[in-house]
Design a protein around this motif. Sequence first.
Motif, PDB file in Angstrom:
ATOM      1  N   SER A 667      19.968  -9.286  63.205  1.00 43.29           N
ATOM      2  CA  SER A 667      20.850  -9.903  64.152  1.00 43.29           C
ATOM      3  C   SER A 667      20.193 -10.337  65.432  1.00 43.29           C
ATOM      4  O   SER A 667      19.148 -10.220  65.803  1.00 43.29           O
ATOM      5  N   THR A 668      20.821 -11.262  66.111  1.00 40.59           N
ATOM      6  CA  THR A 668      20.518 -11.831  67.562  1.00 40.59           C
ATOM      7  C   THR A 668      20.400 -10.461  68.539  1.00 40.59           C
ATOM      8  O   THR A 668      19.258 -10.353  69.310  1.00 40.59           O
ATOM      9  N   THR A 669      21.297  -9.446  68.437  1.00 44.36           N
ATOM     10  CA  THR A 669      21.212  -8.125  69.033  1.00 44.36           C
ATOM     11  C   THR A 669      19.723  -7.462  68.984  1.00 44.36           C
ATOM     12  O   THR A 669      19.481  -7.237  70.032  1.00 44.36           O
ATOM     13  N   ALA A 670      19.453  -7.124  67.763  1.00 43.51           N
ATOM     14  CA  ALA A 670      18.173  -6.694  67.477  1.00 43.51           C
ATOM     15  C   ALA A 670      17.070  -7.700  67.877  1.00 43.51           C
ATOM     16  O   ALA A 670      16.140  -6.918  68.663  1.00 43.51           O
ATOM     17  N   GLN A 671      17.080  -8.931  67.994  1.00 40.12           N
ATOM     18  CA  GLN A 671      15.986  -9.642  68.534  1.00 40.12           C
ATOM     19  C   GLN A 671      15.984  -9.413  70.097  1.00 40.12           C
ATOM     20  O   GLN A 671      14.916  -9.456  70.900  1.00 40.12           O
ATOM     21  N   VAL A 672      17.013  -9.420  70.807  1.00 41.58           N
ATOM     22  CA  VAL A 672      17.259  -9.057  72.206  1.00 41.58           C
ATOM     23  C   VAL A 672      16.655  -7.651  72.703  1.00 41.58           C
ATOM     24  O   VAL A 672      15.834  -7.547  73.713  1.00 41.58           O
ATOM     25  N   LEU A 673      16.988  -6.704  71.808  1.00 40.82           N
ATOM     26  CA  LEU A 673      16.393  -5.482  72.104  1.00 40.82           C
ATOM     27  C   LEU A 673      14.852  -5.265  71.747  1.00 40.82           C
ATOM     28  O   LEU A 673      14.053  -4.903  72.685  1.00 40.82           O
ATOM     29  N   ARG A 674      14.318  -6.143  70.645  1.00 42.19           N
ATOM     30  CA  ARG A 674      12.989  -5.905  70.675  1.00 42.19           C
ATOM     31  C   ARG A 674      12.124  -6.767  71.748  1.00 42.19           C
ATOM     32  O   ARG A 674      11.071  -6.519  72.216  1.00 42.19           O
TER      33      ARG A 674
END
Length: 718
Positions: A667-674
């Motif tokens: 997800s985009t959320t995971a990309q932001v967190l990474r």
Amino acid sequence: MFSGIDEVDWASMEHAYGPADDVPVLLRGLASADPAERESALDGMYGAVHHQGDVYACTLACIPFLFELAVDPEVQDRGSVVELLTSIGGFDLDEDDEDEIDEDEIEGAANYAMAAAAVTAGAGVFFELIADEDPGVRLAAPLALATLHRHPVRVLELLRERLLVEPDEEVRLALVEAAGRVALRHRPLAGRVARWLGLLVDREHAPGLRLAALAQLARCSPDALPRDVVPVVSGLLRELRSAPGGAAEHDPDGEPEADAEAEPECDPVGCTDVPRPEQGAAPTLVGQLRALSAQESAGRGTPWAADLLRTLHVGLDDRVGDRTALLVDQLRSPDPWQRIDAVRMSGGLIRAWRGSYEELVALVGDQLADPEPRLAEAASHVLEELFSLAAPTADALAARLAADPGGWVKEWASGPPGLGSTVKALARLGDARAVPALAAALELPEVPHDVGFAVTHLGPAARPLAGALRRRLAGVALDEGAYDRASPLLAGLTGLRAGEATPEVLRVLRGAPEYRGEWLRTAALRALGSFGPAAREAVPELRAMLRRPGTATEAAEALWAVAGDRDAVLPVLVEGLGSDQVHDRRAAAAALGALGPQAAVVAPRLRGLLAHDELWLRVDAAIALREVTGRPEESTEVLLAAWEKNRHVRVRVAECLARTGPVDPASTTAQVLRAELSSVRRHNALDGGYGSHDTYEDEKLLALCRQALRGTGKGTTA
């Protein structure tokens, strides 16, 4: 001198504190033979005529007279006048700034532009002053030229020529610093400056000059630094220590610093030796800065080395490995001054940048046992702000705590006492060895204001303190000083979730005085809420407070935590959600989120807030919506947009993601967190300032990001 000064209509102008008719007195004071009068006049110029860098009409009118002072060899302390001119004329207003100026700022911007033009027009005199007989003038002139002169190529040529003949070491360093300033202001010349600085680094020059050249290279052309910059700088520091008068002998009888944590802000140009005003004269800010600088420099063979190293660190920027290695070497120095500087700079590095700091922190901890009190105190201040990162120093902190019971609590001239840095650092590690110090603090006539926070961080290890907290709370007089005396005790009981203290907390809740009464009731309600079902005897009181203005939301939160009474709580929170005060709406949204699916009926109202103008309210509503519906998709876009727009919401958003995860790895959320986890810069790092909990908040953010990505399960995160 001062021809025409009385013809200026000073009374028609104003400065920061009213009519400017006192400016002629200040200007004449700068020419006085009395050092105290000169200092007072300079203080007035900075305090009123050039207040916090502002330029008024009277500031502009002063410029010709300041130039007269600067070139008159009969005037003393002319270096300070050159500095003042540099500050008045050195304001840069670039195109971006011009685009942002509103109508109210037009006059101020015009004054800045006129000041820059006026001082720049006269900057040719600094060519002569760079060879003045007064070393204080020669110290100030290079930076004035680099900042103000219209022909930077000529300035560079003069700096190089003067370096060959300048006898004073600090002035030589100022010449090199001025070259760096030219490179920063005139980027096409950066390559030329870098080549010259490279020659200064490579040739057989004095170690101080080579260090200055490295610092300016890091500042204006970091790619031109030698690859082995750390061993090169370490070698130069060793040379400085071994030079005659270089490594200052430790002076146990030296005066302690007023604040070992504070880094001196005084520019070397403004710290030339100036006679102190006679005892009894009113203290001035300029005089205090000079006194602090002199105190800081006393006993040092190379007092300017710390400034050079700070400049080097700023230039190295995100090269955390190099900066850490350099500080590790400094902390192993036999020179206590180099270690004091390294401790302070270590704090600055860790506050702003993420990295692996175990070795560095352990070496900072080693300074706690040093007999030099300034060094040990500086180390404890740095460790206090590191929270869990200070773990390698736990034993050293405990040893210092045991050896210095007199430092457990700090008394101040005004305001309540506070815990010492060592106590707070150890408590923030959750180390039970801090308990005796906190127990002793709870027996003092006035409890330190930060005891409650220390207890909260200490966690279960502080459980033996619950009895003392209850006893002290029971004895608090419910008068106008009740909030100050009770709030640290309530905070401690809240952190311990000490339900047995319900009777004492209820006494405060019922008897809160009018003065700060709402604050005190809020603190008491939070304590009762933290107790949960153990505070069941408070339920009647909580129900009665649901309709009390000012604390209804807090009462509803506490009642939900204690009794889980949805029917009583929900109407109050729904009403709060419709308040005309953003703060109240945010509090209600957060409380509704705590109800989870029990508050599903308010989902439409929360959706309506996702487009609100106030970013923090949008975030609170989005988080609550996830909690009450169990569907993250409709609020994710709002949370991620806020994440990018305001870095200070990230911990709040990450708490939600960690609690309601796991996050889809694609997800985009995971990309932001990474992306957050891969960033070297701390999310809340500021240029020119910081908060005492910045490192803690950023480390918390990193832990929450990892938890959200791992999907370690639901539950409250701490």
